[in-house]
Design a protein around this motif. Structure first.
Motif, PDB file in Angstrom:
ATOM      1  N   THR A   1       0.855  -1.183   0.000  1.00  0.00           N
ATOM      2  CA  THR A   1       0.000   0.000   0.000  1.00  0.00           C
ATOM      3  C   THR A   1       0.889   1.230   0.000  1.00  0.00           C
ATOM      4  O   THR A   1       1.317   1.716   1.056  1.00  0.00           O
ATOM      5  N   PHE A   2       1.159   1.736  -1.188  1.00  0.00           N
ATOM      6  CA  PHE A   2       2.125   2.816  -1.367  1.00  0.00           C
ATOM      7  C   PHE A   2       1.780   4.043  -0.530  1.00  0.00           C
ATOM      8  O   PHE A   2       2.675   4.691   0.017  1.00  0.00           O
ATOM      9  N   SER A   3       0.506   4.356  -0.413  1.00  0.00           N
ATOM     10  CA  SER A   3       0.111   5.574   0.301  1.00  0.00           C
ATOM     11  C   SER A   3       0.430   5.500   1.794  1.00  0.00           C
ATOM     12  O   SER A   3       0.388   6.520   2.484  1.00  0.00           O
ATOM     13  N   ASN A   4       0.770   4.310   2.302  1.00  0.00           N
ATOM     14  CA  ASN A   4       1.137   4.150   3.713  1.00  0.00           C
ATOM     15  C   ASN A   4       2.633   4.301   3.970  1.00  0.00           C
ATOM     16  O   ASN A   4       3.065   4.214   5.116  1.00  0.00           O
ATOM     17  N   TYR A   5       3.410   4.487   2.908  1.00  0.00           N
ATOM     18  CA  TYR A   5       4.861   4.500   3.050  1.00  0.00           C
ATOM     19  C   TYR A   5       5.432   5.912   3.005  1.00  0.00           C
ATOM     20  O   TYR A   5       5.088   6.703   2.128  1.00  0.00           O
TER      21      TYR A   5
ATOM     22  N   THR B   1       6.932  12.692   3.205  1.00  0.00           N
ATOM     23  CA  THR B   1       6.006  12.025   4.105  1.00  0.00           C
ATOM     24  C   THR B   1       4.890  11.352   3.317  1.00  0.00           C
ATOM     25  O   THR B   1       4.704  11.606   2.128  1.00  0.00           O
ATOM     26  N   LEU B   2       4.121  10.514   4.013  1.00  0.00           N
ATOM     27  CA  LEU B   2       3.121   9.724   3.307  1.00  0.00           C
ATOM     28  C   LEU B   2       1.834  10.479   3.055  1.00  0.00           C
ATOM     29  O   LEU B   2       1.127  10.163   2.097  1.00  0.00           O
ATOM     30  N   SER B   3       1.524  11.468   3.883  1.00  0.00           N
ATOM     31  CA  SER B   3       0.197  12.079   3.766  1.00  0.00           C
ATOM     32  C   SER B   3       0.245  13.531   3.303  1.00  0.00           C
ATOM     33  O   SER B   3      -0.345  13.878   2.283  1.00  0.00           O
ATOM     34  N   ASP B   4       0.972  14.377   4.017  1.00  0.00           N
ATOM     35  CA  ASP B   4       0.946  15.803   3.696  1.00  0.00           C
ATOM     36  C   ASP B   4       2.086  16.219   2.787  1.00  0.00           C
ATOM     37  O   ASP B   4       2.270  17.397   2.516  1.00  0.00           O
ATOM     38  N   SER B   5       2.878  15.216   2.346  1.00  0.00           N
ATOM     39  CA  SER B   5       3.944  15.458   1.381  1.00  0.00           C
ATOM     40  C   SER B   5       4.941  16.532   1.815  1.00  0.00           C
ATOM     41  O   SER B   5       5.415  17.320   0.994  1.00  0.00           O
TER      42      SER B   5
ATOM     43  N   ASP C   1       3.036  10.527  -6.363  1.00  0.00           N
ATOM     44  CA  ASP C   1       1.697  10.398  -6.911  1.00  0.00           C
ATOM     45  C   ASP C   1       1.134   9.089  -6.373  1.00  0.00           C
ATOM     46  O   ASP C   1       1.459   8.008  -6.897  1.00  0.00           O
ATOM     47  N   ASN C   2       0.327   9.174  -5.338  1.00  0.00           N
ATOM     48  CA  ASN C   2      -0.188   7.965  -4.705  1.00  0.00           C
ATOM     49  C   ASN C   2      -1.127   7.187  -5.629  1.00  0.00           C
ATOM     50  O   ASN C   2      -1.260   5.969  -5.496  1.00  0.00           O
ATOM     51  N   ALA C   3      -1.770   7.869  -6.563  1.00  0.00           N
ATOM     52  CA  ALA C   3      -2.647   7.174  -7.502  1.00  0.00           C
ATOM     53  C   ALA C   3      -1.851   6.296  -8.468  1.00  0.00           C
ATOM     54  O   ALA C   3      -2.357   5.294  -8.961  1.00  0.00           O
ATOM     55  N   LYS C   4      -0.601   6.681  -8.713  1.00  0.00           N
ATOM     56  CA  LYS C   4       0.255   5.921  -9.626  1.00  0.00           C
ATOM     57  C   LYS C   4       1.292   5.079  -8.891  1.00  0.00           C
ATOM     58  O   LYS C   4       2.146   4.455  -9.531  1.00  0.00           O
ATOM     59  N   ASN C   5       1.248   5.102  -7.554  1.00  0.00           N
ATOM     60  CA  ASN C   5       2.218   4.348  -6.748  1.00  0.00           C
ATOM     61  C   ASN C   5       3.656   4.686  -7.144  1.00  0.00           C
ATOM     62  O   ASN C   5       4.514   3.798  -7.251  1.00  0.00           O
ATOM     63  N   THR C   6       3.905   5.952  -7.349  1.00  0.00           N
ATOM     64  CA  THR C   6       5.204   6.370  -7.869  1.00  0.00           C
ATOM     65  C   THR C   6       5.732   7.583  -7.099  1.00  0.00           C
ATOM     66  O   THR C   6       4.970   8.486  -6.752  1.00  0.00           O
ATOM     67  N   VAL C   7       7.034   7.568  -6.860  1.00  0.00           N
ATOM     68  CA  VAL C   7       7.720   8.724  -6.292  1.00  0.00           C
ATOM     69  C   VAL C   7       8.742   9.203  -7.324  1.00  0.00           C
ATOM     70  O   VAL C   7       9.312   8.395  -8.065  1.00  0.00           O
TER      71      VAL C   7
ATOM     72  N   PRO D   1       7.675   1.294   5.512  1.00  0.00           N
ATOM     73  CA  PRO D   1       6.273   0.912   5.692  1.00  0.00           C
ATOM     74  C   PRO D   1       5.688   1.348   7.024  1.00  0.00           C
ATOM     75  O   PRO D   1       4.459   1.270   7.207  1.00  0.00           O
ATOM     76  N   ARG D   2       6.524   1.781   7.949  1.00  0.00           N
ATOM     77  CA  ARG D   2       6.014   2.261   9.232  1.00  0.00           C
ATOM     78  C   ARG D   2       5.500   3.688   9.115  1.00  0.00           C
ATOM     79  O   ARG D   2       4.935   4.237  10.055  1.00  0.00           O
ATOM     80  N   GLY D   3       5.748   4.298   7.948  1.00  0.00           N
ATOM     81  CA  GLY D   3       5.119   5.579   7.650  1.00  0.00           C
ATOM     82  C   GLY D   3       5.844   6.804   8.157  1.00  0.00           C
ATOM     83  O   GLY D   3       5.402   7.923   7.898  1.00  0.00           O
ATOM     84  N   ARG D   4       6.965   6.627   8.859  1.00  0.00           N
ATOM     85  CA  ARG D   4       7.681   7.784   9.388  1.00  0.00           C
ATOM     86  C   ARG D   4       8.846   8.116   8.473  1.00  0.00           C
ATOM     87  O   ARG D   4       9.632   7.243   8.117  1.00  0.00           O
ATOM     88  N   VAL D   5       8.964   9.357   8.100  1.00  0.00           N
ATOM     89  CA  VAL D   5      10.052   9.752   7.214  1.00  0.00           C
ATOM     90  C   VAL D   5      11.367   9.668   7.971  1.00  0.00           C
ATOM     91  O   VAL D   5      11.436   9.914   9.172  1.00  0.00           O
ATOM     92  N   GLY D   6      12.415   9.246   7.280  1.00  0.00           N
ATOM     93  CA  GLY D   6      13.717   9.120   7.901  1.00  0.00           C
ATOM     94  C   GLY D   6      14.797   9.663   7.004  1.00  0.00           C
ATOM     95  O   GLY D   6      14.617   9.753   5.779  1.00  0.00           O
ATOM     96  N   LEU D   7      15.919  10.015   7.589  1.00  0.00           N
ATOM     97  CA  LEU D   7      17.032  10.586   6.843  1.00  0.00           C
ATOM     98  C   LEU D   7      18.215   9.631   6.781  1.00  0.00           C
ATOM     99  O   LEU D   7      19.273  10.001   6.260  1.00  0.00           O
ATOM    100  N   SER D   8      18.036   8.422   7.296  1.00  0.00           N
ATOM    101  CA  SER D   8      19.122   7.459   7.384  1.00  0.00           C
ATOM    102  C   SER D   8      18.767   6.191   6.621  1.00  0.00           C
ATOM    103  O   SER D   8      17.590   5.818   6.521  1.00  0.00           O
ATOM    104  N   VAL D   9      19.789   5.520   6.133  1.00  0.00           N
ATOM    105  CA  VAL D   9      19.599   4.241   5.439  1.00  0.00           C
ATOM    106  C   VAL D   9      18.822   3.260   6.301  1.00  0.00           C
ATOM    107  O   VAL D   9      17.942   2.537   5.824  1.00  0.00           O
TER     108      VAL D   9
END
Length: 124
Positions: free
Chosen positions: A28-32, A52-56, A73-79, A100-108
């Motif tokens: 579910t791309f929109s959750n990532y 981020t996954l929701s507010d970009s 583009d969450n409709a196209k499952n593409t970043v 997949p936990r939905g939190r943006v990170g800056l590290s590998v």
């Protein structure tokens, strides 16, 4: 299983632009939360951009800020990663990654899934 496939890399002259794409499947791309990293020969993989996954909301290191733009583009499952004003030091393999936990990170280590990478080469 989440799969990520990057495309759009290539050879470009300094000052040029490339638009990288990363297509996601199997989840579910929109959750990532999504990120872009790069790795040059002999160097560690480094953070390039995240969204981020929701507010970009977007995040960049100083080295690419105001030159690179991440979007999704969450409709196209593409970043995407729009790279402008490219420099020879931007030469690297560029990877997209998903958290997949939905939190943006800056590290590998913040990301669980990775694509195979796409080569960007900037000539001087």
């Amino acid at each position: 299983q989440v799969q990520l496939v990057e495309s759009g890399g290539g050879l470009v002259q300094a000052g040029g632009s490339l638009r990288l794409s990363c297509a996601s499947s199997g989840g579910t791309f929109s959750n990532y939360a999504m990120g872009w990293f790069r790795q040059a020969p002999g160097k560690e993989r480094e953070f390039v951009a995240a969204i981020t996954l929701s507010d970009s909301r977007t995040y960049y290191p100083n080295s690419v800020k105001e030159r690179f733009t991440i979007s999704r583009d969450n409709a196209k499952n593409t970043v995407y990663l729009q790279t402008n004003s490219l420099k020879p030091e931007d030469t690297a393999v560029y990877y997209c990654a998903a958290n997949p936990r939905g939190r943006v990170g800056l590290s590998v280590r913040d990301y669980d899934y990775w694509g195979q990478g796409t080569q960007v080469t900037v000539s001087s």
